[in-house]
Write a protein that holds these residues in place. Structure first.
Motif, PDB file in Angstrom:
ATOM      1  N   LEU A 156      72.132 -86.166 -85.872  1.00  5.26           N
ATOM      2  CA  LEU A 156      70.850 -85.983 -85.217  1.00  5.26           C
ATOM      3  C   LEU A 156      71.056 -85.879 -83.712  1.00  5.26           C
ATOM      4  CD1 LEU A 156      68.522 -88.558 -87.034  1.00  5.26           C
ATOM      5  CD2 LEU A 156      69.129 -86.222 -87.714  1.00  5.26           C
ATOM      6  N   ALA A 157      70.106 -85.231 -83.056  1.00  2.00           N
ATOM      7  CA  ALA A 157      70.121 -85.156 -81.596  1.00  2.00           C
ATOM      8  C   ALA A 157      68.679 -85.220 -81.101  1.00  2.00           C
ATOM      9  CB  ALA A 157      70.780 -83.859 -81.129  1.00  2.00           C
ATOM     10  N   THR A 158      68.506 -85.712 -79.867  1.00  2.00           N
ATOM     11  CA  THR A 158      67.186 -85.757 -79.238  1.00  2.00           C
ATOM     12  C   THR A 158      67.223 -84.982 -77.932  1.00  2.00           C
ATOM     13  OG1 THR A 158      66.618 -87.904 -80.201  1.00  2.00           O
ATOM     14  CG2 THR A 158      65.413 -87.242 -78.235  1.00  2.00           C
ATOM     15  N   ARG A 159      66.256 -84.098 -77.779  1.00  2.00           N
ATOM     16  CA  ARG A 159      66.126 -83.353 -76.525  1.00  2.00           C
ATOM     17  C   ARG A 159      64.923 -83.898 -75.777  1.00  2.00           C
ATOM     18  NH1 ARG A 159      65.358 -78.656 -78.475  1.00  2.00           N
ATOM     19  NH2 ARG A 159      63.092 -78.464 -78.140  1.00  2.00           N
ATOM     20  N   LYS A 160      65.154 -84.400 -74.556  1.00  3.88           N
ATOM     21  CA  LYS A 160      64.082 -84.983 -73.754  1.00  3.88           C
ATOM     22  C   LYS A 160      63.835 -84.132 -72.515  1.00  3.88           C
ATOM     23  CE  LYS A 160      65.666 -89.690 -74.837  1.00  3.88           C
ATOM     24  NZ  LYS A 160      66.079 -90.982 -74.228  1.00  3.88           N
ATOM     25  N   GLN A 161      62.592 -84.089 -72.122  1.00  2.00           N
ATOM     26  CA  GLN A 161      62.215 -83.380 -70.896  1.00  2.00           C
ATOM     27  C   GLN A 161      60.999 -84.071 -70.298  1.00  2.00           C
ATOM     28  OE1 GLN A 161      62.201 -78.969 -71.012  1.00  2.00           O
ATOM     29  NE2 GLN A 161      60.088 -79.149 -70.256  1.00  2.00           N
ATOM     30  N   GLU A 162      60.976 -84.198 -68.998  1.00  2.00           N
ATOM     31  CA  GLU A 162      59.883 -84.931 -68.349  1.00  2.00           C
ATOM     32  C   GLU A 162      58.684 -84.061 -68.015  1.00  2.00           C
ATOM     33  OE1 GLU A 162      61.034 -87.319 -65.041  1.00  2.00           O
ATOM     34  OE2 GLU A 162      62.526 -88.447 -66.185  1.00  2.00           O
ATOM     35  N   ASN A 163      58.902 -82.887 -67.463  1.00  2.00           N
ATOM     36  CA  ASN A 163      57.774 -82.079 -66.984  1.00  2.00           C
ATOM     37  C   ASN A 163      57.975 -80.606 -67.350  1.00  2.00           C
ATOM     38  OD1 ASN A 163      55.428 -81.392 -65.741  1.00  2.00           O
ATOM     39  ND2 ASN A 163      56.286 -81.396 -63.657  1.00  2.00           N
ATOM     40  N   PRO A 180      57.237 -75.266 -85.968  1.00  3.35           N
ATOM     41  CA  PRO A 180      58.386 -75.971 -86.532  1.00  3.35           C
ATOM     42  C   PRO A 180      59.022 -76.977 -85.573  1.00  3.35           C
ATOM     43  CG  PRO A 180      58.962 -73.709 -85.996  1.00  3.35           C
ATOM     44  CD  PRO A 180      57.491 -73.827 -85.816  1.00  3.35           C
ATOM     45  N   ILE A 181      58.748 -76.851 -84.279  1.00  9.94           N
ATOM     46  CA  ILE A 181      59.308 -77.800 -83.302  1.00  9.94           C
ATOM     47  C   ILE A 181      58.217 -78.811 -82.949  1.00  9.94           C
ATOM     48  CG2 ILE A 181      60.338 -78.077 -81.031  1.00  9.94           C
ATOM     49  CD1 ILE A 181      61.390 -75.217 -81.259  1.00  9.94           C
ATOM     50  N   ILE A 182      58.407 -80.045 -83.387  1.00 10.40           N
ATOM     51  CA  ILE A 182      57.385 -81.083 -83.213  1.00 10.40           C
ATOM     52  C   ILE A 182      57.774 -82.008 -82.070  1.00 10.40           C
ATOM     53  CG2 ILE A 182      56.250 -83.056 -84.303  1.00 10.40           C
ATOM     54  CD1 ILE A 182      56.525 -81.596 -86.973  1.00 10.40           C
ATOM     55  N   ASN A 183      56.875 -82.110 -81.119  1.00 11.91           N
ATOM     56  CA  ASN A 183      57.093 -82.935 -79.940  1.00 11.91           C
ATOM     57  C   ASN A 183      56.518 -84.333 -80.204  1.00 11.91           C
ATOM     58  OD1 ASN A 183      57.645 -83.735 -77.374  1.00 11.91           O
ATOM     59  ND2 ASN A 183      56.029 -82.534 -76.406  1.00 11.91           N
ATOM     60  N   LEU A 184      57.332 -85.369 -80.077  1.00 12.16           N
ATOM     61  CA  LEU A 184      56.885 -86.740 -80.312  1.00 12.16           C
ATOM     62  C   LEU A 184      56.407 -87.384 -79.010  1.00 12.16           C
ATOM     63  CD1 LEU A 184      59.711 -87.942 -82.742  1.00 12.16           C
ATOM     64  CD2 LEU A 184      57.356 -87.334 -83.324  1.00 12.16           C
ATOM     65  N   PRO A 185      55.416 -88.279 -79.090  1.00 12.04           N
ATOM     66  CA  PRO A 185      54.802 -88.853 -77.876  1.00 12.04           C
ATOM     67  C   PRO A 185      55.572 -90.059 -77.338  1.00 12.04           C
ATOM     68  CG  PRO A 185      53.634 -89.659 -79.798  1.00 12.04           C
ATOM     69  CD  PRO A 185      54.698 -88.712 -80.314  1.00 12.04           C
ATOM     70  N   PHE A 186      56.858 -89.897 -77.119  1.00  9.02           N
ATOM     71  CA  PHE A 186      57.692 -91.008 -76.643  1.00  9.02           C
ATOM     72  C   PHE A 186      58.576 -90.543 -75.493  1.00  9.02           C
ATOM     73  CE2 PHE A 186      57.198 -91.472 -81.328  1.00  9.02           C
ATOM     74  CZ  PHE A 186      56.372 -92.580 -81.326  1.00  9.02           C
ATOM     75  N   THR A 187      59.113 -91.529 -74.787  1.00  9.43           N
ATOM     76  CA  THR A 187      60.109 -91.220 -73.756  1.00  9.43           C
ATOM     77  C   THR A 187      61.439 -91.902 -74.075  1.00  9.43           C
ATOM     78  OG1 THR A 187      59.334 -93.102 -72.434  1.00  9.43           O
ATOM     79  CG2 THR A 187      58.396 -90.920 -71.931  1.00  9.43           C
ATOM     80  N   HIS A 188      61.408 -92.892 -74.993  1.00  7.58           N
ATOM     81  CA  HIS A 188      62.630 -93.612 -75.365  1.00  7.58           C
ATOM     82  C   HIS A 188      62.462 -94.142 -76.795  1.00  7.58           C
ATOM     83  CE1 HIS A 188      65.854 -96.649 -75.344  1.00  7.58           C
ATOM     84  NE2 HIS A 188      66.366 -95.949 -74.341  1.00  7.58           N
ATOM     85  N   TYR A 219      59.887 -84.474 -76.314  1.00  2.46           N
ATOM     86  CA  TYR A 219      60.780 -85.432 -76.984  1.00  2.46           C
ATOM     87  C   TYR A 219      60.930 -84.924 -78.417  1.00  2.46           C
ATOM     88  CZ  TYR A 219      62.815 -90.018 -78.168  1.00  2.46           C
ATOM     89  OH  TYR A 219      63.651 -91.038 -78.544  1.00  2.46           O
ATOM     90  N   VAL A 220      62.012 -84.218 -78.666  1.00  9.13           N
ATOM     91  CA  VAL A 220      62.196 -83.528 -79.942  1.00  9.13           C
ATOM     92  C   VAL A 220      63.482 -84.006 -80.613  1.00  9.13           C
ATOM     93  CG1 VAL A 220      62.499 -81.287 -81.067  1.00  9.13           C
ATOM     94  CG2 VAL A 220      60.967 -81.501 -79.090  1.00  9.13           C
TER      95      VAL A 220
END
Length: 447
Positions: A87-94, A211-219, A98-99
């Motif tokens: 698994l991998a997580t891609r994070k972006q702030e602005n 198909p790309i679901i963004n989750l409401p988290f930062t960590h 969080y995918v």
């Protein structure tokens, strides 16, 4: 009885052959709303116990056998390549992003463990309750699906008993449900036997949402929970073909219908009997949860060999007073209606609701003293997976995703509609179930 220790002999990682993967196999794979809520669930653990060829069989060598298992596993992973990923997580702030996804590249592969234990097959099969040593026949105990970022998505442990061989798989439950896991195991078994690959990984985006679901988290600390269940007893109960037929006929006759299935009739018996031995107050609400496969329920439907975890639970509910005041048929009809109502419209409604509030389930709240939770399926062709050793003598599971009230369904070894049910209950409740008249009479009813 004190469990003898399982001794780790060797471990390695298995990947598909370097020349076996297409460019498509390197693409990221994204999860669906059916899968992402289960980041806190344990890996799924199922396996098969085989009789080891006798010592006089000069053709059998455990070293050669393990080499063949590794070779055929590598070949099978050519067509089930996501199992060798991480698994991998891609994070972006602005803007916020969080995918979580499956990344097939830069992974060491599937873990393959060889271990031994000073235990006989009879020690496993003749014990009234499942011996704790069985949990040690599986790797990746006490880990959750989110751990697939750093741990393999699949680990195979081959444990050599004195007179047997146990092949146990621990698979990340985001990537595979029971249908997918046994599809893979069948493909591996066929590859082992025939040296040819006859099944393959199939997955497509489920229509109607991104198909790309963004989750409401930062960590991940914002949603991770590691929950430890209290100790419970495990026991297998065998429902013969005749017993299953009798329960199904009884349930349908009581309701003047022919719609109630064998599984619903057996589940109704379990719901009634477990509720009775728990001695809950009459006004308490009691719930029976059934895991259902959404492949045939979405529109357009997914193929039977769609690889993923498109499952949900449906529930029958009743007060204790109503459940105990009515018969098997009334109870089974509650479950039949719950399953029947779970159609494409219900699935779409749930997906839309989850997409508006993208929660990750906390498992501390999923098991409850009033709940009976029924998973897996007697329709899985577990005993069709032979790995060159003939038909397995038993199927067993690890300690993952279990708690008081968890029931796991298996096909009976002899087929014909027979079932085995693995029951998990608190020790005092297990004893009462073993003495429950309705339960024992049903098991003994061969007519």
């Amino acid at each position: 009885m004190t469990s003898p220790p399982v001794k780790l002999i060797s471990e390695c990682f298995i990947k598909p052959p370097d020349n076996g993967l297409s460019e498509n196999a390197k693409q990221h794979i994204h999860f669906t709303p059916f899968e992402l809520p289960f980041l806190n669930a344990n890996y799924s653990q199922k396996g098969l116990l085989f009789t080891k060829p006798p010592p006089e069989n000069q053709d059998f060598s455990i070293t050669t056998y393990l080499d063949e298992l590794r070779r055929s596993l590598s070949a099978t992973l050519t067509h089930f390549y996501p199992l060798a990923a991480r698994l991998a997580t891609r994070k972006q702030e602005n803007p916020h992003s969080y995918v979580i996804y499956i990344d097939p590249e830069n992974s060491p592969g599937v873990k393959f463990v060889y271990a031994t234990v000073d235990v006989n097959i009879s020690d496993i099969l003749t014990s009234t309750h499942v011996p704790l040593v069985v949990h040690s026949f599986f790797d990746l105990n006490h880990v959750i699906n989110h751990d697939g970022h750093t741990l393999p998505l699949l680990s195979i442990q081959v444990t050599e008993l004195n007179d047997g061989i146990f092949i146990g798989g621990s698979v990340n439950h985001l990537i595979a449900d029971g249908t997918s896991f046994w599809h893979f195991m069948a493909a591996w078994s066929e590859t082992f036997r025939s040296k040819e690959q006859v099944r393959c990984f199939k997955r497509r985006a489920i229509e109607r949402y991104d198909p790309i679901i963004n989750l409401p988290f930062t960590h991940h600390d914002q949603f991770i929970e590691r929950f430890k269940h209290p100790l419970f007893k495990e026991r297998f109960f065998h429902f013969s073909s005749a017993t299953v037929s009798s329960l199904k006929a009884k349930a349908n006759t009581e309701c003047n219908t022919v719609k109630i299935s064998s599984l619903q009739a057996v589940a109704a018996l379990l719901w009634r009997c477990v509720t009775r031995i728990r001695r809950l107050s009459d006004e308490s609400e009691t719930i029976c949860k059934l895991v259902v496969n959404n492949r045939c329920r979405v529109n357009p439907p997914l193929s039977d060999d769609y690889f993923g975890n498109p499952i949900q639970t449906v529930r029958g509910t009743a007060t204790v007073e109503d459940l105990m005041g009515h018969g098997l048929g009334w109870t089974a009809l509650r479950l039949h209606e719950a399953v029947g109502n779970h159609d494409n419209t219900a699935v779409e409604k749930w997906v839309e609701s989850w997409l508006k509030n993208r929660v990750i389930y906390k498992f501390s709240g999923m098991f409850h003293p009033n709940v009976v939770h029924i998973g897996s399926s007697p329709r899985f062709d577990m005993y069709g997976c032979e790995f060159g050793l003939g038909k397995a003598v038993a199927a067993r599971s690890g300690g993952a995703n279990k708690a008081d009230g968890k029931m796991t369904m298996y096909p009976g070894r002899n087929g014909g509609g027979s079932m085995d049910v693995e029951v998990c209950l608190l020790p005092e409740h297990m004893k009462d179930l073993e003495d429950d008249d309705e339960f024992i009479n049903a098991l003994n009813d061969q007519h």
